[in-house]
Every structure is written in structure tokens, then in C-alpha cells.
Scaffold this motif. Structure first.
Motif, PDB file in Angstrom:
ATOM      1  N   VAL A 120      -2.393  58.950  65.228  1.00  0.00           N
ATOM      2  CA  VAL A 120      -3.510  58.065  64.886  1.00  0.00           C
ATOM      3  C   VAL A 120      -4.113  57.479  66.158  1.00  0.00           C
ATOM      4  CG1 VAL A 120      -2.469  57.531  62.659  1.00  0.00           C
ATOM      5  CG2 VAL A 120      -2.093  55.993  64.589  1.00  0.00           C
ATOM      6  N   SER A 121      -5.385  57.124  66.071  1.00  0.00           N
ATOM      7  CA  SER A 121      -6.139  56.679  67.247  1.00  0.00           C
ATOM      8  C   SER A 121      -5.573  55.410  67.872  1.00  0.00           C
ATOM      9  CB  SER A 121      -7.602  56.463  66.866  1.00  0.00           C
ATOM     10  OG  SER A 121      -7.708  55.541  65.789  1.00  0.00           O
ATOM     11  N   ALA A 122      -4.936  54.549  67.080  1.00  0.00           N
ATOM     12  CA  ALA A 122      -4.371  53.311  67.623  1.00  0.00           C
ATOM     13  C   ALA A 122      -3.288  53.583  68.658  1.00  0.00           C
ATOM     14  CB  ALA A 122      -3.803  52.461  66.486  1.00  0.00           C
ATOM     15  N   PHE A 123      -2.688  54.767  68.591  1.00  0.00           N
ATOM     16  CA  PHE A 123      -1.609  55.111  69.524  1.00  0.00           C
ATOM     17  C   PHE A 123      -1.915  56.395  70.287  1.00  0.00           C
ATOM     18  CE2 PHE A 123       0.430  52.909  65.856  1.00  0.00           C
ATOM     19  CZ  PHE A 123       0.624  51.686  66.496  1.00  0.00           C
ATOM     20  N   GLY A 124      -3.186  56.643  70.501  1.00  0.00           N
ATOM     21  CA  GLY A 124      -3.613  57.762  71.338  1.00  0.00           C
ATOM     22  C   GLY A 124      -3.818  59.070  70.620  1.00  0.00           C
ATOM     23  N   GLY A 125      -3.763  59.077  69.307  1.00  0.00           N
ATOM     24  CA  GLY A 125      -3.949  60.308  68.550  1.00  0.00           C
ATOM     25  C   GLY A 125      -5.388  60.525  68.123  1.00  0.00           C
ATOM     26  N   PRO A 126      -5.681  61.636  67.467  1.00  0.00           N
ATOM     27  CA  PRO A 126      -7.062  61.980  67.108  1.00  0.00           C
ATOM     28  C   PRO A 126      -7.529  61.487  65.740  1.00  0.00           C
ATOM     29  CG  PRO A 126      -5.641  63.857  66.702  1.00  0.00           C
ATOM     30  CD  PRO A 126      -4.757  62.772  67.253  1.00  0.00           C
ATOM     31  N   HIS A 127      -6.620  60.954  64.909  1.00  0.00           N
ATOM     32  CA  HIS A 127      -6.979  60.650  63.525  1.00  0.00           C
ATOM     33  C   HIS A 127      -7.001  59.146  63.257  1.00  0.00           C
ATOM     34  CE1 HIS A 127      -6.604  64.865  62.805  1.00  0.00           C
ATOM     35  NE2 HIS A 127      -5.293  64.875  63.016  1.00  0.00           N
ATOM     36  N   PRO A 128      -7.803  58.703  62.287  1.00  0.00           N
ATOM     37  CA  PRO A 128      -7.782  57.287  61.898  1.00  0.00           C
ATOM     38  C   PRO A 128      -6.503  56.947  61.130  1.00  0.00           C
ATOM     39  CG  PRO A 128      -9.258  58.504  60.453  1.00  0.00           C
ATOM     40  CD  PRO A 128      -8.831  59.467  61.528  1.00  0.00           C
ATOM     41  N   PHE A 129      -6.090  55.713  61.247  1.00  0.00           N
ATOM     42  CA  PHE A 129      -4.912  55.243  60.523  1.00  0.00           C
ATOM     43  C   PHE A 129      -5.177  55.254  59.028  1.00  0.00           C
ATOM     44  CE2 PHE A 129      -3.030  51.476  58.428  1.00  0.00           C
ATOM     45  CZ  PHE A 129      -1.697  51.832  58.485  1.00  0.00           C
ATOM     46  N   GLN A 130      -4.173  55.691  58.258  1.00  0.00           N
ATOM     47  CA  GLN A 130      -4.263  55.720  56.798  1.00  0.00           C
ATOM     48  C   GLN A 130      -3.207  54.790  56.206  1.00  0.00           C
ATOM     49  OE1 GLN A 130      -6.730  57.758  55.227  1.00  0.00           O
ATOM     50  NE2 GLN A 130      -7.321  57.775  57.393  1.00  0.00           N
ATOM     51  N   PRO A 131      -3.623  53.792  55.420  1.00  0.00           N
ATOM     52  CA  PRO A 131      -2.634  52.882  54.811  1.00  0.00           C
ATOM     53  C   PRO A 131      -1.676  53.623  53.885  1.00  0.00           C
ATOM     54  CG  PRO A 131      -4.865  52.012  54.634  1.00  0.00           C
ATOM     55  CD  PRO A 131      -5.005  53.428  55.088  1.00  0.00           C
ATOM     56  N   ALA A 132      -0.530  53.037  53.664  1.00  0.00           N
ATOM     57  CA  ALA A 132       0.462  53.629  52.767  1.00  0.00           C
ATOM     58  C   ALA A 132      -0.130  53.836  51.375  1.00  0.00           C
ATOM     59  CB  ALA A 132       1.691  52.724  52.683  1.00  0.00           C
ATOM     60  N   GLY A 133       0.156  54.976  50.790  1.00  0.00           N
ATOM     61  CA  GLY A 133      -0.340  55.272  49.454  1.00  0.00           C
ATOM     62  C   GLY A 133      -1.679  55.964  49.431  1.00  0.00           C
ATOM     63  N   THR A 134      -2.325  56.124  50.577  1.00  0.00           N
ATOM     64  CA  THR A 134      -3.634  56.771  50.645  1.00  0.00           C
ATOM     65  C   THR A 134      -3.462  58.260  50.900  1.00  0.00           C
ATOM     66  OG1 THR A 134      -4.677  54.776  51.520  1.00  0.00           O
ATOM     67  CG2 THR A 134      -5.848  56.855  51.847  1.00  0.00           C
ATOM     68  N   VAL A 135      -3.996  59.081  50.011  1.00  0.00           N
ATOM     69  CA  VAL A 135      -3.994  60.529  50.226  1.00  0.00           C
ATOM     70  C   VAL A 135      -5.139  60.858  51.181  1.00  0.00           C
ATOM     71  CG1 VAL A 135      -4.176  62.779  49.134  1.00  0.00           C
ATOM     72  CG2 VAL A 135      -3.058  60.903  47.920  1.00  0.00           C
ATOM     73  N   SER A 136      -4.835  61.597  52.243  1.00  0.00           N
ATOM     74  CA  SER A 136      -5.856  61.862  53.258  1.00  0.00           C
ATOM     75  C   SER A 136      -5.882  63.340  53.629  1.00  0.00           C
ATOM     76  CB  SER A 136      -5.583  61.016  54.516  1.00  0.00           C
ATOM     77  OG  SER A 136      -4.595  61.620  55.314  1.00  0.00           O
ATOM     78  N   PRO A 137      -6.962  63.781  54.283  1.00  0.00           N
ATOM     79  CA  PRO A 137      -7.078  65.187  54.681  1.00  0.00           C
ATOM     80  C   PRO A 137      -6.667  65.440  56.127  1.00  0.00           C
ATOM     81  CG  PRO A 137      -9.213  64.143  54.875  1.00  0.00           C
ATOM     82  CD  PRO A 137      -8.243  63.067  54.438  1.00  0.00           C
ATOM     83  N   TYR A 138      -6.017  64.468  56.770  1.00  0.00           N
ATOM     84  CA  TYR A 138      -5.782  64.568  58.207  1.00  0.00           C
ATOM     85  C   TYR A 138      -4.460  65.238  58.574  1.00  0.00           C
ATOM     86  CZ  TYR A 138      -9.704  61.375  58.358  1.00  0.00           C
ATOM     87  OH  TYR A 138     -10.944  60.802  58.201  1.00  0.00           O
ATOM     88  N   CYS A 139      -3.690  65.655  57.598  1.00  0.00           N
ATOM     89  CA  CYS A 139      -2.434  66.365  57.859  1.00  0.00           C
ATOM     90  C   CYS A 139      -2.217  67.364  56.737  1.00  0.00           C
ATOM     91  CB  CYS A 139      -1.272  65.369  57.952  1.00  0.00           C
ATOM     92  SG  CYS A 139       0.342  66.148  58.184  1.00  0.00           S
TER      93      CYS A 139
END
Length: 246
Positions: A120-139
Motif C-alpha cells: 500500500v502507498s502508505a508504506f511505499g507500495g503501489p496500491h491504496p489502503f483497503q479497510p478490513a472487510g472491503t473486497v478490492s481488485p488490487y490483489c
């Protein structure tokens, strides 16, 4: 017995909803915990995760899970296994297959799509942070939600699943401690968020509760059938004998 199962299930549901509400209302909690062990300027962004014990745990836990699976297969189907240990091996095997593999790895990790802290971007990664329980397309596969390593530790809850209340409580505490310690190591490595560990424990506990309810229900039905038959069979014999005497 049925009331106890309903009570345990209700407690689990309340705990799950409370955890979901906590991490949805304060999603920054996950980021704050990971940020506490994050070093933006160091050679390793998560330096505590490089500790020897943490690395050994990370590498060793999957092998322990495989050894547990092999041991359960041998004990569950070996005729010389004492009945008590055969039952324990059988229920632990079910927890491994249905819980650790089915619910955690296939059901959640491979379909939820949550990126790991290092991604995630907060720690140098390419993706936005996703809160727990959120289904996302980033992985696409083997994602952050939930922690498979932590779930392997929580699996120890199932060892005492068929025992008396004191045994169940003891193994529940052992499984809880193992899951939290292993999960803490994954947080230190930047491999999982705090909520990934919490929901791994809830997932495994939910599977254990279902297994115990199903097992006890099955045993209860097996006990009732012979008793009913025993009442009907003598009555049937008396009626038959009565007709023969007349």
C-alpha cells in the motif's frame, strides 16, 4: 446442549460484528499499528521483521501445518489409534481442510483482494489502503485478508474441541496465544495488518464452533436411534407373541 451451541454462536457473531465495526469505523487503526513498526529510511522498511525468530517462525509455520495434516491423516485412519486420539485427529483434520484451507486460504485470501501493508502507498507500495472487510481488485491471489500463518496458530483451538469444558477452554487459550504471537510476527514483517490477524482468529473459531455443533449433533442422533429401537422392538415381540398365543 443445543442452547449452549446457540449461545456460543451468538457470542461469536457479536464478536465478529464488533471487530468489523471497530476496523470500519477506525480504519486508521490498522495503519497506525503497522506504522509503529515501519521505518521509511532504513534498508528494510520493516526492520523488526528481519529478526531471526520472526523469520524462522514465518518459514516454519507452513511446514508445521503440513506435518499436522500428515499426522492427522495417519491417526484418523489407523486402526491401532486409540479412539480418543482418533476422534481428536478427525476433528482436527476437518478444521485443517474446511477452516485453514477452505475458508481462510481459498475463500478469503484468494478472493478478497486486499493488498498487504508492503503493497500500500502508505508504506511505499503501489496500491491504496483497503479497510478490513472491503473486497478490492488490487490483489489477485494469496492476499492480505486474512492471515494464513496466524490461522495456523489459531488452529490449535480444535485440538480440545471434543473434550469437556475445561479442556476446550485450555486449548482455546493455547490456540489464541499461538495465533496472536504468529500474527504479531507477520505484522512486524509488513505481511499483514492487525485486522488480518483478528479476523483469522474469528474465522477459525467460527469453523470450530460449527464442527463441534455438528459432531455433537451427530453423536446425539446415533445415541437416540438405538434407544428408540429398543423401545419399539420388545413391544413388537409382545404383540407378535400375543397373536401366537391366541
Amino acid at each position: 446442549m443445543k442452547r449452549r451451541h446457540l449461545t456460543d454462536g451468538l457470542r461469536w457473531l457479536v464478536a465478529t460484528l464488533a471487530a468489523l465495526a471497530l476496523f470500519r469505523l477506525w480504519p486508521g487503526l490498522d495503519l497506525a499499528v503497522s506504522a509503529a513498526v515501519f521505518d521509511a529510511d532504513g534498508p528494510s522498511h520493516f526492520p523488526l521483521g528481519q529478526a531471526t525468530l520472526v523469520q524462522w517462525t514465518y518459514l516454519g509455520v507452513p511446514w508445521l501445518g503440513r506435518l499436522a495434516l500428515l499426522a492427522c491423516l495417519v491417526l484418523a485412519f489407523r486402526s491401532a489409534t486409540p479412539p480418543r486420539w482418533r476422534r481428536r485427529a478427525q476433528v482436527l483434520l476437518l478444521a485443517l481442510v474446511l477452516g485453514l484451507w477452505g475458508v481462510v486460504n481459498v475463500g478469503l485470501k484468494d478472493h478478497w483482494g486486499r493488498p498487504r501493508p508492503t503493497e500500500v502507498s502508505a508504506f511505499g507500495g503501489p496500491h491504496p489502503f483497503q479497510p478490513a472487510g472491503t473486497v478490492s481488485p488490487y490483489c489477485d491471489k494469496n492476499c492480505s485478508f486474512v492471515s494464513g500463518h496466524a490461522a495456523t496458530g489459531f488452529l490449535l483451538m480444535a485440538v480440545g474441541l471434543l473434550g469437556p469444558p475445561a479442556t476446550r477452554r485450555r486449548w482455546w487459550r493455547i490456540g489464541l496465544a499461538a495465533g496472536l504471537l504468529i500474527g504479531a510476527g507477520r505484522v512486524l514483517q509488513g505481511g499483514h495488518f492487525l485486522s488480518d490477524v483478528v479476523f483469522a482468529g474469528l474465522a477459525m473459531q467460527g469453523v470450530c464452533l460449527l464442527l463441534r455443533a455438528g459432531w455433537v449433533g451427530w453423536r446425539w442422533q446415533r445415541r437416540r436411534v438405538p434407544i428408540i429401537g429398543a423401545h419399539e422392538h420388545p413391544h413388537h415381540r409382545c404383540r407378535t407373541g400375543g397373536h401366537q398365543r391366541r
